[in-house]
Write a protein that holds these residues in place. Structure first.
Motif, PDB file in Angstrom:
ATOM      1  N   ASP A 228       0.813  -1.220   0.000  1.00 43.93           N
ATOM      2  CA  ASP A 228       0.000   0.000   0.000  1.00 43.93           C
ATOM      3  C   ASP A 228       0.851   1.278   0.000  1.00 43.93           C
ATOM      4  O   ASP A 228       0.428   2.325  -0.486  1.00 43.93           O
ATOM      5  CB  ASP A 228      -0.924  -0.001   1.224  1.00 43.93           C
ATOM      6  CG  ASP A 228      -2.009  -1.083   1.132  1.00 43.93           C
ATOM      7  OD1 ASP A 228      -2.167  -1.655   0.048  1.00 43.93           O
ATOM      8  OD2 ASP A 228      -2.677  -1.332   2.158  1.00 43.93           O
TER       9      ASP A 228
ATOM     10  N   GLN B  81       0.790   5.554  -1.650  1.00 44.91           N
ATOM     11  CA  GLN B  81       1.024   6.727  -0.792  1.00 44.91           C
ATOM     12  C   GLN B  81       2.286   7.472  -1.252  1.00 44.91           C
ATOM     13  O   GLN B  81       2.327   8.701  -1.254  1.00 44.91           O
ATOM     14  CB  GLN B  81       1.172   6.298   0.670  1.00 44.91           C
ATOM     15  CG  GLN B  81      -0.086   5.648   1.233  1.00 44.91           C
ATOM     16  CD  GLN B  81       0.034   5.360   2.728  1.00 44.91           C
ATOM     17  OE1 GLN B  81       0.942   5.835   3.399  1.00 44.91           O
ATOM     18  NE2 GLN B  81      -0.900   4.571   3.245  1.00 44.91           N
TER      19      GLN B  81
ATOM     20  N   LYS C  94       1.596   9.639  -4.154  1.00 49.71           N
ATOM     21  CA  LYS C  94       0.745  10.747  -3.721  1.00 49.71           C
ATOM     22  C   LYS C  94       1.588  11.840  -3.035  1.00 49.71           C
ATOM     23  O   LYS C  94       1.400  13.028  -3.288  1.00 49.71           O
ATOM     24  CB  LYS C  94      -0.300  10.204  -2.734  1.00 49.71           C
ATOM     25  CG  LYS C  94      -1.291  11.233  -2.261  1.00 49.71           C
ATOM     26  CD  LYS C  94      -2.633  11.009  -2.884  1.00 49.71           C
ATOM     27  CE  LYS C  94      -3.719  11.759  -2.149  1.00 49.71           C
ATOM     28  NZ  LYS C  94      -4.945  11.787  -2.952  1.00 49.71           N
TER      29      LYS C  94
ATOM     30  N   LEU D 131      -3.520  -4.115  -3.989  1.00 50.30           N
ATOM     31  CA  LEU D 131      -3.995  -2.742  -4.156  1.00 50.30           C
ATOM     32  C   LEU D 131      -5.076  -2.686  -5.247  1.00 50.30           C
ATOM     33  O   LEU D 131      -4.859  -3.141  -6.372  1.00 50.30           O
ATOM     34  CB  LEU D 131      -2.810  -1.852  -4.512  1.00 50.30           C
ATOM     35  CG  LEU D 131      -2.904  -0.356  -4.236  1.00 50.30           C
ATOM     36  CD1 LEU D 131      -3.223  -0.064  -2.779  1.00 50.30           C
ATOM     37  CD2 LEU D 131      -1.591   0.320  -4.611  1.00 50.30           C
TER      38      LEU D 131
ATOM     39  N   VAL E 123      -7.367   2.969  -6.392  1.00 52.07           N
ATOM     40  CA  VAL E 123      -6.137   3.729  -6.699  1.00 52.07           C
ATOM     41  C   VAL E 123      -6.466   4.875  -7.657  1.00 52.07           C
ATOM     42  O   VAL E 123      -5.983   6.003  -7.490  1.00 52.07           O
ATOM     43  CB  VAL E 123      -5.042   2.820  -7.291  1.00 52.07           C
ATOM     44  CG1 VAL E 123      -3.882   3.652  -7.833  1.00 52.07           C
ATOM     45  CG2 VAL E 123      -4.514   1.859  -6.236  1.00 52.07           C
TER      46      VAL E 123
ATOM     47  N   TYR F 245      -7.804   7.509  -5.636  1.00 52.42           N
ATOM     48  CA  TYR F 245      -6.862   8.054  -4.647  1.00 52.42           C
ATOM     49  C   TYR F 245      -5.726   8.853  -5.277  1.00 52.42           C
ATOM     50  O   TYR F 245      -5.318   9.888  -4.759  1.00 52.42           O
ATOM     51  CB  TYR F 245      -6.286   6.881  -3.853  1.00 52.42           C
ATOM     52  CG  TYR F 245      -5.215   7.220  -2.842  1.00 52.42           C
ATOM     53  CD1 TYR F 245      -5.543   7.787  -1.609  1.00 52.42           C
ATOM     54  CD2 TYR F 245      -3.863   6.951  -3.101  1.00 52.42           C
ATOM     55  CE1 TYR F 245      -4.559   8.082  -0.669  1.00 52.42           C
ATOM     56  CE2 TYR F 245      -2.879   7.229  -2.160  1.00 52.42           C
ATOM     57  CZ  TYR F 245      -3.239   7.794  -0.948  1.00 52.42           C
ATOM     58  OH  TYR F 245      -2.267   8.082  -0.026  1.00 52.42           O
TER      59      TYR F 245
ATOM     60  N   PHE G 170      -5.602   7.647   2.493  1.00 50.97           N
ATOM     61  CA  PHE G 170      -5.562   6.233   2.126  1.00 50.97           C
ATOM     62  C   PHE G 170      -6.557   5.450   2.985  1.00 50.97           C
ATOM     63  O   PHE G 170      -7.279   4.582   2.493  1.00 50.97           O
ATOM     64  CB  PHE G 170      -4.144   5.673   2.306  1.00 50.97           C
ATOM     65  CG  PHE G 170      -3.954   4.316   1.692  1.00 50.97           C
ATOM     66  CD1 PHE G 170      -3.532   4.173   0.375  1.00 50.97           C
ATOM     67  CD2 PHE G 170      -4.207   3.164   2.418  1.00 50.97           C
ATOM     68  CE1 PHE G 170      -3.378   2.924  -0.200  1.00 50.97           C
ATOM     69  CE2 PHE G 170      -4.059   1.904   1.857  1.00 50.97           C
ATOM     70  CZ  PHE G 170      -3.639   1.790   0.541  1.00 50.97           C
TER      71      PHE G 170
ATOM     72  N   THR H 238     -10.090   6.020   1.748  1.00 56.05           N
ATOM     73  CA  THR H 238     -10.411   5.351   0.484  1.00 56.05           C
ATOM     74  C   THR H 238     -10.362   3.828   0.600  1.00 56.05           C
ATOM     75  O   THR H 238     -11.205   3.127   0.050  1.00 56.05           O
ATOM     76  CB  THR H 238      -9.429   5.815  -0.627  1.00 56.05           C
ATOM     77  OG1 THR H 238      -9.392   7.236  -0.623  1.00 56.05           O
ATOM     78  CG2 THR H 238      -9.858   5.323  -2.004  1.00 56.05           C
TER      79      THR H 238
ATOM     80  N   TYR I  65      -4.800   1.503   7.466  1.00 55.18           N
ATOM     81  CA  TYR I  65      -3.965   2.561   8.045  1.00 55.18           C
ATOM     82  C   TYR I  65      -2.827   1.935   8.835  1.00 55.18           C
ATOM     83  O   TYR I  65      -3.048   0.966   9.571  1.00 55.18           O
ATOM     84  CB  TYR I  65      -4.823   3.440   8.970  1.00 55.18           C
ATOM     85  CG  TYR I  65      -4.077   4.584   9.608  1.00 55.18           C
ATOM     86  CD1 TYR I  65      -3.866   5.781   8.915  1.00 55.18           C
ATOM     87  CD2 TYR I  65      -3.580   4.477  10.910  1.00 55.18           C
ATOM     88  CE1 TYR I  65      -3.193   6.835   9.507  1.00 55.18           C
ATOM     89  CE2 TYR I  65      -2.899   5.535  11.508  1.00 55.18           C
ATOM     90  CZ  TYR I  65      -2.707   6.710  10.801  1.00 55.18           C
ATOM     91  OH  TYR I  65      -2.028   7.741  11.383  1.00 55.18           O
TER      92      TYR I  65
END
Lengths: 404, 291
Positions: A154, A158, A161, A191, A196, A199, A251, A254, A258
């Motif tokens: 994941d 991130q 992003k 994923l 995605v 996101y 994240f 969506t 975490y």
């Protein structure tokens, strides 16, 4: 905050860590992948090569370069043209890239690169520690460290992003422990492409190499202006502090998963002893904590996800009420006899009102196994610090005296 | 005339780099992206916030121009913009010494790029140190002539032959003494699909030690003596050669104009060395059929 994972078993697959990462890269829709094979990064790039061969990554070129130096150099060009770029490496390969690393961050190119963390030579050793990426800490790359396969997988969404945020525009190393995470199979949620797409927006850089609007990249900066370029890189790192948190929170919204933002905490609320660490050792530490908590030892964990930018404020807040802190490092700064997490944590507390003793323990270098007993021994050291103060500030906690 | 390579850069008067860059852009036109490695060209054309480049231009490091060009080409292809040409322009050090791994990889992979090597036969940006392109007996700051030395002990690395061995579809040697020929060859190189290589002989007024008005004259003499043969290679075969014919000059005419060869005319034993250099020229004349 504990780890939150909305894991639907129907959505889970049992895959190798490298495959999970390759899949994540695929769904992030890169335009150029450029990599050179090195153990234990190889499975990631092999899986990506297969995706390319099967036509599963549209609008993407894979460059089989002749060295790691060129792997990253090629992406300098690709990223400057406006392509979303990916590479993966480790150890010697990362060290060979050293000069290019500075160049990428200095040119503010948001490349994402997986580091399958491995020891550095000599003596040559292909197993895990984090000396390779830690040694690149001043190159201007954001560094994130993953605890397990789901997080490593994941983390790549991130990473893009954060890297491509207009207020950041810095490259990111997504670090996962070699073999321990890269070659292990675990059940996880691959994923999700549709999420995605929601996101991660397409990469649209403000500045790029374009014949319709010619610009000069990589110009010569003399003493009149060099400092300001460096200052702005640091400002971008400052901005990244918030963006790392934001990327993790978004994240969660969506995907429902975490792992912490800059840091995460486990059983720290009433903890007298707080262990700090990065990467796959987190799992072992959590298990040790569960074991000792059952015996009444008030021990907790501060997981450091972002080593760059270094989360000074978050660390201060997390450890200020502890009675002793132990920083655990899979790296050593030779000549100082300290791991980087230890040194930087100490530095973060100096000139503050926080007066917590901090010790450093180095373990797991060159792939040395880290059993629960090693962590228990470290916690024993911490208990002794509470009782009678610091006796040894920093040392290896798993040294074999008999081999010396 | 409005050139894509702009005036006002910091090059020396008579600078060979500026001339090759200007001719390259005349050949390439607007729809191109240029990569340069570290070197005089990069330093003199882009002192922030100024730039002499009227086309998109990027400099990354000393040894990776061919890799950066590879990445640009791949990205353009991936993003459906492959009508844009990718051209690297670098010095001899950045190309044939420290950049060797990168250019070898780029050519082996077959990227559609054109690489122009500006060969001024030493590391000029750092103060005239010897490179793999420095010719036999040239005195540089790291291969100086001295009591027991006539300067550089080795002949030039034959870079065009090395690039030919990579299977490059088009390779040409060019010279600043013949700008029209240079522009024509660069244009052809850019038009040919695949990795193409231009090796441009480029006399450096500062490093070689001649008057700044003589760049073209010195360049012409290198060709006319046979020391720098002009030819084209297509798919490994030599397809055209510039004949010297009646213009053929003795190597002394070329060497005596340059400070870097001065010792050959003043030092005992220089005559013998001149014969060796003449032999290099004579071999070229036979090998490439220059007569």
């Amino acid at each position: 905050m504990a780890v939150i994972r909305d894991l639907n078993k129907d959505k889970m697959d049992v895959v190798e860590g490298s495959y999970a990462v390759a899949h994540s890269v695929k769904v992030c829709k890169p335009n150029v992948i450029s990599a050179y094979p090195i153990t234990p990064q190889t499975h990631i790039v092999e899986d990506l090569s297969q995706f390319i061969a099967d036509g599963e990554i549209p609008n993407c070129e894979y460059i089989n370069v002749e060295s790691e130096f060129s792997a990253l150099s090629a992406l300098v060009g690709s990223s400057a043209v406006g392509a979303r770029c990916y590479s993966a490496t480790t150890s010697q390969g990362l060290e060979l890239m050293h000069e290019v690393l500075f160049n990428v961050s200095g040119m503010r190119l948001p490349i994402v690169m997986t580091i399958a963390n491995r020891a550095v030579s000599a003596p040559i050793n292909i197993w895990n520690d984090q000396q390779d990426s830690i040694s690149q800490r001043d190159t201007g790359w954001i560094q994130l460290y993953a605890e397990d396969l789901q997080e490593a997988s994941d983390m790549h969404a991130q990473a893009y992003k954060i890297a491509e945020d207009k207020d950041v525009m810095l490259p990111v190393m997504a670090c996962m422990d070699g073999f321990i995470l890269s070659h292990v199979y675990e059940p996880l949620v691959l994923l999700e492409q549709d999420l995605v797409d929601e996101y991660l927006p397409p990469y649209e850089p403000e500045y790029k190499l374009d014949p319709k609007n010619p610009m000069t990249f990589g110009s010569f900066a003399d003493p009149e202006c060099y400092t300001e370029f460096r200052y702005l890189q640091q400002k971008a790192m400052d901005n990244a502090l918030g963006k790392v948190e934001e990327a993790a929170n978004d994240f969660y919204k969506t995907f429902g998963r975490y792992y912490g933002g800059l840091i995460d905490e486990y059983e720290t609320e009433d903890a007298e002893i707080i262990l700090m660490a990065m990467g796959s050792v987190i799992g072992t530490i959590k298990e040790t904590i569960d074991k000792l908590r059952a015996k009444g030892v008030k021990v907790g964990l501060l997981k450091v996800r972002a080593f760059r930018p270094f989360p000074v404020e978050a660390i201060r807040n997390a450890i200020k009420n502890a009675k002793v802190v132990v920083a655990i490092d899979k790296n050593i700064s030779l000549g100082l006899n300290e791991g980087a997490l230890f040194t930087e944590t100490k530095a973060s507390l100096y000139n503050t009102s926080i007066d917590v003793p901090v010790i450093g323990r180095m373990i797991g270098h060159g792939g040395r196994d880290i059993p629960l007993s090693t962590i228990e021994k470290i916690i024993d050291d911490a208990v002794n610090v509470m009782k009678s103060g610091i006796s040894v500030e920093s040392q290896y906690a798993d040294l074999k005296e008999e081999l010396l | 005339m409005n050139f894509l390579f702009k005036s006002g850069h910091r090059g020396c008067a008579g600078c060979c780099d500026a001339m090759v860059a200007k001719f390259t852009l005349m050949a390439a036109g607007e729809n191109c992206i240029v990569v340069s490695p570290t070197g005089c060209l990069e330093v003199m054309t882009t002192p922030y916030p100024e730039s002499a480049w009227g086309v998109p231009w990027i400099h990354s490091l000393f040894e990776n121009a061919a890799s950066v060009a590879s990445g640009i080409e791949a990205a353009l292809k991936a993003m459906g913009k492959d009508d844009t040409k990718v051209v690297a322009i670098g010095g001899d050090g950045g190309t044939i010494d420290i950049g060797m791994r990168a250019i070898s990889g780029a050519f082996e992979r077959g990227h559609d790029i054109t690489y122009v090597c500006i060969d001024n036969e030493a590391y000029m940006n750092t103060g005239v140190q010897r490179s793999g392109a420095t010719p036999y007996d040239a005195s540089t700051t790291t291969s100086p002539a001295g009591a027991i030395s006539f300067g550089n002990k080795r002949p030039k690395k034959d870079m065009p032959a090395i690039m030919a061995a990579h299977g490059a579809p088009y390779i040409a040697t060019t010279s600043l003494g013949y700008p029209k020929d240079m522009i024509k060859k660069i244009k052809k190189a850019i038009d040919v699909e695949g990795p193409t290589y231009i090796h441009a002989h480029a006399p450096c007024t500062t490093g070689w030690g001649f008057d700044s008005s003589k760049t073209v004259e010195v360049a012409k003499l290198a060709v006319q003596t046979g020391l720098w043969p002009l030819y084209e290679m297509e798919n490994g075969e030599i397809t055209s050669v510039k004949k010297i014919g009646k213009q053929k000059k003795p190597v002394e005419d070329y060497l005596k104009m340059q400070r870097r060869f001065k010792h050959l005319f003043t030092k005992e034993g220089g005559d013998e060395e001149l014969k060796k250099i003449q032999a290099i020229a004579d071999e070229n004349i036979v090998k490439f059929g220059l007569e």
